[in-house]
Motif scaffolding. Structure first.
Motif, PDB file in Angstrom:
ATOM      1  N   LEU A   8       0.826  -1.206   0.000  1.00  0.00           N
ATOM      2  CA  LEU A   8       0.000   0.000   0.000  1.00  0.00           C
ATOM      3  C   LEU A   8       0.862   1.259   0.000  1.00  0.00           C
ATOM      4  O   LEU A   8       0.530   2.262  -0.677  1.00  0.00           O
ATOM      5  N   LEU A   9       1.938   1.185   0.735  1.00  0.00           N
ATOM      6  CA  LEU A   9       2.850   2.336   0.773  1.00  0.00           C
ATOM      7  C   LEU A   9       3.458   2.595  -0.611  1.00  0.00           C
ATOM      8  O   LEU A   9       3.589   3.746  -1.054  1.00  0.00           O
ATOM      9  N   PHE A  10       3.769   1.568  -1.306  1.00  0.00           N
ATOM     10  CA  PHE A  10       4.352   1.703  -2.647  1.00  0.00           C
ATOM     11  C   PHE A  10       3.321   2.305  -3.613  1.00  0.00           C
ATOM     12  O   PHE A  10       3.660   3.174  -4.427  1.00  0.00           O
ATOM     13  N   ILE A  11       2.088   1.849  -3.511  1.00  0.00           N
ATOM     14  CA  ILE A  11       1.040   2.385  -4.385  1.00  0.00           C
ATOM     15  C   ILE A  11       0.806   3.865  -4.100  1.00  0.00           C
ATOM     16  O   ILE A  11       0.657   4.679  -5.018  1.00  0.00           O
ATOM     17  N   ALA A  12       0.802   4.231  -2.804  1.00  0.00           N
ATOM     18  CA  ALA A  12       0.591   5.635  -2.443  1.00  0.00           C
ATOM     19  C   ALA A  12       1.726   6.512  -2.990  1.00  0.00           C
ATOM     20  O   ALA A  12       1.490   7.635  -3.476  1.00  0.00           O
ATOM     21  N   PHE A  13       2.936   5.986  -2.893  1.00  0.00           N
ATOM     22  CA  PHE A  13       4.091   6.747  -3.406  1.00  0.00           C
ATOM     23  C   PHE A  13       4.001   6.913  -4.924  1.00  0.00           C
ATOM     24  O   PHE A  13       4.297   7.986  -5.465  1.00  0.00           O
ATOM     25  N   PHE A  14       3.546   5.890  -5.615  1.00  0.00           N
ATOM     26  CA  PHE A  14       3.417   5.948  -7.062  1.00  0.00           C
ATOM     27  C   PHE A  14       2.345   6.960  -7.473  1.00  0.00           C
ATOM     28  O   PHE A  14       2.527   7.737  -8.411  1.00  0.00           O
ATOM     29  N   ILE A  15       1.228   6.947  -6.712  1.00  0.00           N
ATOM     30  CA  ILE A  15       0.151   7.899  -7.013  1.00  0.00           C
ATOM     31  C   ILE A  15       0.625   9.334  -6.770  1.00  0.00           C
ATOM     32  O   ILE A  15       0.319  10.257  -7.534  1.00  0.00           O
ATOM     33  N   LEU A  16       1.405   9.514  -5.723  1.00  0.00           N
ATOM     34  CA  LEU A  16       1.917  10.844  -5.406  1.00  0.00           C
ATOM     35  C   LEU A  16       2.846  11.342  -6.509  1.00  0.00           C
ATOM     36  O   LEU A  16       2.789  12.506  -6.925  1.00  0.00           O
ATOM     37  N   LEU A  17       3.669  10.467  -6.999  1.00  0.00           N
ATOM     38  CA  LEU A  17       4.585  10.862  -8.073  1.00  0.00           C
ATOM     39  C   LEU A  17       3.822  11.179  -9.352  1.00  0.00           C
ATOM     40  O   LEU A  17       4.204  12.077 -10.112  1.00  0.00           O
ATOM     41  N   SER A  18       2.753  10.454  -9.638  1.00  0.00           N
ATOM     42  CA  SER A  18       1.995  10.693 -10.859  1.00  0.00           C
ATOM     43  C   SER A  18       1.204  11.997 -10.798  1.00  0.00           C
ATOM     44  O   SER A  18       0.672  12.434 -11.822  1.00  0.00           O
ATOM     45  N   SER A  19       1.159  12.604  -9.629  1.00  0.00           N
ATOM     46  CA  SER A  19       0.459  13.881  -9.515  1.00  0.00           C
ATOM     47  C   SER A  19       1.288  15.034 -10.088  1.00  0.00           C
ATOM     48  O   SER A  19       0.748  16.101 -10.409  1.00  0.00           O
ATOM     49  N   PHE A  20       2.555  14.850 -10.214  1.00  0.00           N
ATOM     50  CA  PHE A  20       3.454  15.902 -10.702  1.00  0.00           C
ATOM     51  C   PHE A  20       3.914  15.566 -12.125  1.00  0.00           C
ATOM     52  O   PHE A  20       4.159  14.410 -12.449  1.00  0.00           O
ATOM     53  N   PHE A  21       4.056  16.610 -12.933  1.00  0.00           N
ATOM     54  CA  PHE A  21       4.583  16.434 -14.285  1.00  0.00           C
ATOM     55  C   PHE A  21       5.218  17.759 -14.718  1.00  0.00           C
ATOM     56  O   PHE A  21       4.933  18.820 -14.153  1.00  0.00           O
ATOM     57  N   THR A  22       6.060  17.672 -15.688  1.00  0.00           N
ATOM     58  CA  THR A  22       6.759  18.863 -16.183  1.00  0.00           C
ATOM     59  C   THR A  22       6.348  19.141 -17.636  1.00  0.00           C
ATOM     60  O   THR A  22       6.034  18.221 -18.391  1.00  0.00           O
ATOM     61  N   VAL A  23       6.383  20.431 -17.967  1.00  0.00           N
ATOM     62  CA  VAL A  23       6.072  20.887 -19.338  1.00  0.00           C
ATOM     63  C   VAL A  23       7.305  21.601 -19.880  1.00  0.00           C
ATOM     64  O   VAL A  23       7.841  22.514 -19.242  1.00  0.00           O
ATOM     65  N   LYS A  24       7.754  21.188 -21.063  1.00  0.00           N
ATOM     66  CA  LYS A  24       8.950  21.782 -21.667  1.00  0.00           C
ATOM     67  C   LYS A  24       8.659  23.188 -22.197  1.00  0.00           C
ATOM     68  O   LYS A  24       7.510  23.576 -22.414  1.00  0.00           O
ATOM     69  N   GLN A  25       9.754  23.929 -22.394  1.00  0.00           N
ATOM     70  CA  GLN A  25       9.642  25.268 -22.957  1.00  0.00           C
ATOM     71  C   GLN A  25       9.048  25.210 -24.359  1.00  0.00           C
ATOM     72  O   GLN A  25       9.286  24.274 -25.119  1.00  0.00           O
ATOM     73  N   GLN A  26       8.232  26.237 -24.720  1.00  0.00           N
ATOM     74  CA  GLN A  26       7.564  26.330 -26.012  1.00  0.00           C
ATOM     75  C   GLN A  26       6.654  25.123 -26.269  1.00  0.00           C
ATOM     76  O   GLN A  26       6.525  24.664 -27.403  1.00  0.00           O
ATOM     77  N   THR A  27       6.037  24.654 -25.176  1.00  0.00           N
ATOM     78  CA  THR A  27       5.084  23.550 -25.279  1.00  0.00           C
ATOM     79  C   THR A  27       3.904  23.844 -24.349  1.00  0.00           C
ATOM     80  O   THR A  27       4.083  24.422 -23.277  1.00  0.00           O
ATOM     81  N   ALA A  28       2.724  23.444 -24.780  1.00  0.00           N
ATOM     82  CA  ALA A  28       1.514  23.586 -23.959  1.00  0.00           C
ATOM     83  C   ALA A  28       0.892  22.207 -23.781  1.00  0.00           C
ATOM     84  O   ALA A  28       0.867  21.399 -24.711  1.00  0.00           O
ATOM     85  N   VAL A  29       0.399  21.944 -22.552  1.00  0.00           N
ATOM     86  CA  VAL A  29      -0.196  20.646 -22.225  1.00  0.00           C
ATOM     87  C   VAL A  29      -1.684  20.838 -21.961  1.00  0.00           C
ATOM     88  O   VAL A  29      -2.092  21.747 -21.240  1.00  0.00           O
ATOM     89  N   ILE A  30      -2.490  19.986 -22.551  1.00  0.00           N
ATOM     90  CA  ILE A  30      -3.941  20.013 -22.376  1.00  0.00           C
ATOM     91  C   ILE A  30      -4.315  19.015 -21.271  1.00  0.00           C
ATOM     92  O   ILE A  30      -3.994  17.816 -21.375  1.00  0.00           O
ATOM     93  N   ILE A  31      -4.978  19.489 -20.216  1.00  0.00           N
ATOM     94  CA  ILE A  31      -5.422  18.649 -19.103  1.00  0.00           C
ATOM     95  C   ILE A  31      -6.933  18.450 -19.208  1.00  0.00           C
ATOM     96  O   ILE A  31      -7.685  19.420 -19.337  1.00  0.00           O
ATOM     97  N   GLU A  32      -7.339  17.196 -19.137  1.00  0.00           N
ATOM     98  CA  GLU A  32      -8.760  16.866 -19.153  1.00  0.00           C
ATOM     99  C   GLU A  32      -9.130  16.153 -17.846  1.00  0.00           C
ATOM    100  O   GLU A  32      -8.316  15.408 -17.280  1.00  0.00           O
ATOM    101  N   ARG A  33     -10.364  16.371 -17.405  1.00  0.00           N
ATOM    102  CA  ARG A  33     -10.870  15.695 -16.196  1.00  0.00           C
ATOM    103  C   ARG A  33     -12.108  14.895 -16.593  1.00  0.00           C
ATOM    104  O   ARG A  33     -13.108  15.462 -17.015  1.00  0.00           O
ATOM    105  N   PHE A  34     -11.975  13.616 -16.460  1.00  0.00           N
ATOM    106  CA  PHE A  34     -13.026  12.688 -16.870  1.00  0.00           C
ATOM    107  C   PHE A  34     -13.438  12.939 -18.332  1.00  0.00           C
ATOM    108  O   PHE A  34     -14.614  12.913 -18.684  1.00  0.00           O
ATOM    109  N   GLY A  35     -12.424  13.181 -19.197  1.00  0.00           N
ATOM    110  CA  GLY A  35     -12.644  13.348 -20.616  1.00  0.00           C
ATOM    111  C   GLY A  35     -13.067  14.730 -21.049  1.00  0.00           C
ATOM    112  O   GLY A  35     -13.276  14.964 -22.248  1.00  0.00           O
TER     113      GLY A  35
END
Length: 329
Positions: A8-35
């Motif tokens: 369970l601790l490993f799963i929680a750590f994985f979920i926490l890491l997946s909450s963060f992401f990086t966007v490169k310069q001169q790039t835009a990221v589209i975020i969708e919630r439930f499609g």
């Protein structure tokens, strides 16, 4: 139980890491919630809710280039291939339209380029296509800007980078250019030849003029010398006819002497008529008689008295003077 806790601790750590992401310069990221579209994230470290939010896609904000090759026909029925380079980019404020309104931007741009080029080139002849390629590029850019702005794209520039006619047409154009250059070379060579001919003619004309002037001067001096010789002979009692005969024979022998002096000469001087031999003999006899007369006169002049009286003598017989009267000076 310890194993389940670690899992369970490993799963929680994985979920926490997946909450963060990086966007490169001169790039835009589209975020969708439930499609459904949620937000647009710019460059840097970003956060999303795991299992709820997802990255729908990334939009490149850099300037991109698309090369389109079109084959079309000109007004004079020549098939030609044009390479049109389109430089475009997504406007930062319209990333939503660029992502959701247009799925395949490259295909859309290619279609518009084909449409514009095949509408403009058939109006022009092949030579005009080369000369007015910038006008074709401007027409493509104007049409693309008007169409692609709706989808969040802007056209930076369009360039007609290559015009490639059919191979047979290219060979014909090369032959035409070669013939035109050969024509130019022939014209220059003809002009140079004309200049040389004119210069040579002028030089020859000047040479002939100077040569004629020299001959005229020479003959004038010869005539003056002959006049002086006749005057001298007249003073010693030899008439003009005898003096002329003497001069002619003297010149004749001078000519023979000049011909004989040249060891390599193969020239033979002969009379040019049957009567020439007898005439020459008569002239020689008259010349010898005149020469003797001159010698006798010179001797008498030396023995003459101071009164310097002119001696009187009888003229020698001359076959040439049988029917002519002698001229006294």
């Amino acid at each position: 139980m310890n194993t389940s806790f670690i899992f369970l601790l490993f799963i929680a750590f994985f979920i926490l890491l997946s909450s963060f992401f990086t966007v490169k310069q001169q790039t835009a990221v589209i975020i969708e919630r439930f499609g459904k579209f949620l937000s647009i994230r710019q460059s840097g470290l970003q956060l999303k809710i795991p299992l709820i939010d997802r990255i729908a896609g990334r939009v490149n904000l850099k300037i991109q280039q698309l090369d389109v090759i079109i084959e079309t026909k000109t007004k004079d029925n020549v098939f030609v291939k044009l390479k049109v380079s389109v430089q475009f980019m997504v406007v930062k404020e319209t990333v939503y339209d660029a992502f959701y309104k247009l799925e395949y931007p490259h295909d859309q741009i290619t279609s518009y380029v084909f449409d514009v080029v095949r509408a403009e080139v058939p109006k022009l002849k092949l030579d005009d296509v080369f000369e007015r390629k910038d006008d074709i590029a401007v027409a493509v850019k104007s049409e693309l800007n008007e169409a692609m702005t709706t989808y969040g794209y802007t056209i930076i520039n369009t360039l007609v980078t290559d015009i490639d006619p059919d191979i047979q047409v290219k060979n014909a154009m090369n032959r035409i250019n070669a013939a035109d250059r050969e024509k130019t070379v022939a014209e220059y060579e003809a002009e140079a030849s004309r200049i040389r001919i004119v210069a040579k003619a002028k030089a020859e004309a000047e040479s002939k003029r100077l040569q004629g002037q020299g001959i005229a001067d020479q003959r004038r001096e010869i005539a003056r010398g002959l006049v002086e010789s006749v005057d001298v002979l007249n003073k010693v009692g030899i008439n003009s006819q005898e003096a002329s005969a003497l001069i002619v024979v003297t010149q004749h022998y001078d000519t023979l002497q000049a011909i004989g002096a040249d060891a390599n000469s193969n020239l033979i001087l002969l009379p040019n008529s049957p009567q020439a031999g007898s005439e020459m003999l008569n002239n020689m006899v008259a010349s010898f008689s005149a020469s003797n007369q001159v010698g006798e006169m010179m001797k008498k002049n030396k023995k003459s008295t101071p009164k310097k009286a002119e001696p009187k003598f009888e003229e020698p017989e001359n076959p040439l003077e049988e029917t002519e009267e002698s001229d006294e000076v």
